[in-house]
Write an enzyme that holds these catalytic residues in place. Structure first.
Site, PDB file in Angstrom:
ATOM      1  N   ASP A 280       0.736  -1.322  -0.043  1.00  0.00           N
ATOM      2  CA  ASP A 280      -0.002  -0.071   0.112  1.00  0.00           C
ATOM      3  C   ASP A 280       0.976   1.243  -0.038  1.00  0.00           C
ATOM      4  O   ASP A 280       0.542   2.418   0.867  1.00  0.00           O
ATOM      5  CB  ASP A 280      -0.962  -0.002   1.182  1.00  0.00           C
ATOM      6  CG  ASP A 280      -1.523  -1.461   1.252  1.00  0.00           C
ATOM      7  OD1 ASP A 280      -2.135  -1.765   0.486  1.00  0.00           O
ATOM      8  OD2 ASP A 280      -1.718  -1.777   2.740  1.00  0.00           O
TER       9      ASP A 280
ATOM     10  N   GLU B  96     -11.370   0.919  -2.421  1.00  0.00           N
ATOM     11  CA  GLU B  96     -10.610   1.341  -1.286  1.00  0.00           C
ATOM     12  C   GLU B  96      -9.355   2.038  -1.520  1.00  0.00           C
ATOM     13  O   GLU B  96      -9.452   2.541  -2.512  1.00  0.00           O
ATOM     14  CB  GLU B  96     -10.274  -0.075  -0.389  1.00  0.00           C
ATOM     15  CG  GLU B  96      -9.263  -0.904  -1.525  1.00  0.00           C
ATOM     16  CD  GLU B  96      -9.140  -2.373  -0.694  1.00  0.00           C
ATOM     17  OE1 GLU B  96      -9.616  -2.282   0.521  1.00  0.00           O
ATOM     18  OE2 GLU B  96      -8.505  -3.153  -1.300  1.00  0.00           O
TER      19      GLU B  96
END
Length: 509
Positions: free
Chosen positions: A17, A182
């Protein structure tokens, strides 16, 4: 490969991420750290291709439960921003809420984690400060905690980033077109607002971009990066950065299974229609696929020998920035030493009714640095109690370790392997391999294709002796497999000894 080109992945290691920001001539990157401490590694680059660990945002988390190993919990999907002459990082924990830290010196001390909003299942927060002085925050949801999925929520935020204000509003529902929406990252360009966000899931998803005339919407979406005809599955979730010369680049991860989420760098440009183009164009209008080799970013200095740290001689008696524990570190885990690393044999905790290495918070681990590599260390066990042991470990939901253990009046070399079942039951076995001539032994593991590991040992610089059976490494909870060292004791140990590690040598092959 030409000196003017680079090859993906730029980081063949589990920097999950990633988010990125440019500050003058410097680039900084942060990534998820989950339950590992110190948390939130900070990487630095001057060319966008070569990176080095320069810091962590914090060393321990002052919240209940973080002194024990909590696989898959902890720090999820951070966002990194430069605002008001300082770096800001916003992150979430899946069970406690949204947090923020900041610093004026990325190499120095960061502020302690501040809870911006207590919440369960509010994840992937990204702040945005507009030109008019207003501040905002967009976040996603973890269905496992909140019961909500595929949606992004917008809040007004205090300009100092300390708290959210008013009621949130759902600004996009991707249930039909962008499932598992997301990881939002918010930007503004030419008067329009953009949210870069992944969809479709970690292993097989793609990168989407939302656009709106106002930050409150209405938002329209376009898919901009797919796997296409490449081997780069699920290319998504990262950050966009613009250079001084106007070039744009996008970093993202690829799920590489047991190796974790490795980092790629993609060229990016803007079409006349105001939508970004990422990678090389293919198929659907405006959509791109990842490049494997490309010209390096222009106008940046050439960099050599700049890479994440791996080997460590423990010159000051402490581990380097590449190492992380499985939970908040405790002061009694390290024994002071002028050189070499001395780890105390800490008793194994109880986890799911058992005492196994799987739940040991004192494992000192680092990421796999490549698909094929070898690691070795020289270890000495200083312990009188037969319950003490320490050595070299490959760790994940399957794990294996080659250790030195006390056995009556001698020292034994033992092989431990274990695994967690789909039902959460841990099985662990220990096998005695050899009676050592002393308390010192060199331990090695070679990691080959597919994560197949061969452990080996030797005494007095003799020939390496392989362990008979190989071991297939496995990923952890939301993370890739790790390699490292440790010292431990079974619960009934009376005298906690120490295991000394002279060095840790890692070679990419």
């Amino acid at each position: 490969m030409s000196q003017d080109t680079y090859q993906n992945p730029i980081l063949c290691a589990d920097y999950s991420d990633p988010d990125i920001v440019r500050v003058g001539g410097d680039f900084f990157m942060v990534s998820s750290s989950f339950n590992h401490m110190p948390a939130l590694p900070v990487l630095h680059s001057t060319d966008l291709v070569s990176w080095r660990i320069v810091n962590h945002v914090f060393t321990s988390f002052d919240l209940p439960g973080y002194d024990v190993m909590q696989p898959g919990k902890g720090v999820w999907a951070p966002s990194l921003r430069w605002h008001d002459d300082r770096l800001w990082v916003f992150f979430s924990t899946p069970d406690e809420g949204i947090f923020m830290c900041h610093t004026q010196d990325p190499w120095g001390e960061w502020s302690k984690p501040h809870c911006v909003q207590p919440a369960k299942g509010w994840i992937d927060p990204c702040p945005f400060w507009d030109e008019d002085g207003s501040a905002w925050l967009v976040h996603a949801f973890a269905h496992s905690r909140s019961g909500i999925k595929h949606k992004l929520q917008l809040f007004s935020m205090k300009p100092d980033g300390t708290a959210l204000q008013g009621e949130g509003r759902i600004i996009y529902d991707g249930s039909c077109d962008l499932p598992t929406l997301e990881g939002p990252k918010v930007y503004k360009r030419n008067g329009l607002y953009y949210i870069f966000a992944p969809a479709g899931g970690v292993e097989t998803g793609w990168q989407a971009v939302l656009r709106a005339p106002e930050i409150t919407g209405p938002w329209e979406a376009r898919n901009v990066l797919f796997q296409g005809g490449t081997a780069v599955n699920g290319p998504h979730q990262g950050g966009w950065v613009e250079l001084k010369n106007g070039e744009c680049w996008f970093v993202h991860f690829q799920d590489a299974h047991l190796y974790g989420r490795i980092v790629h760098l993609q060229p990016m440009s803007w079409g006349e229609d105001g939508w970004p183009r990422i990678g090389e164009l293919f198929g659907e209008a405006g959509a791109g696929q990842p490049v494997l080799r490309w010209q390096k970013p222009g106008g940046l200095p050439a960099v050599t020998s700049y890479a994440p740290q791996t080997s460590d001689d423990f010159a000051t008696g402490r581990p380097g920035l590449q190492w992380q524990w499985q939970a908040n570190p405790q002061s009694n885990w390290l024994v002071p030493a002028p050189n070499g690393l001395q780890l105390r044999c800490i008793p194994l905790p109880e986890f799911a009714g058992q005492r196994t290495l799987y739940a040991a918070p004192q494992l000192l681990l680092q990421k796999f640095p490549a698909f094929v590599f070898a690691a070795r260390t020289r270890a000495t066990l200083n312990a009188a109690d037969p319950e003490n042991f320490g050595g070299l470990i490959i760790y994940g939901e399957r794990y294996a370790a080659l250790v030195i253990a006390r056995h009556e009046e001698s020292h034994q070399l033992c092989y431990i392997h274990g695994w967690m079942s789909d039902t959460g039951v841990i099985s662990e076995q220990r096998q005695a391999l050899h009676t050592l001539s002393g308390a010192t032994c060199e331990l090695q593991v070679s990691v080959g294709e597919g994560g197949v590991c061969q452990f080996a040992w030797r005494e007095d610089s003799g020939a390496w002796q392989p362990v008979q059976r190989t071991f297939a490494a496995g990923k952890g909870k939301w993370v890739g497999a790790k390699v490292g060292i440790f010292a431990a004791a079974t619960a009934n140990a009376q005298d906690h000894g120490e295991c000394r590690f002279d060095n840790f040598v890692l070679e990419v092959r």
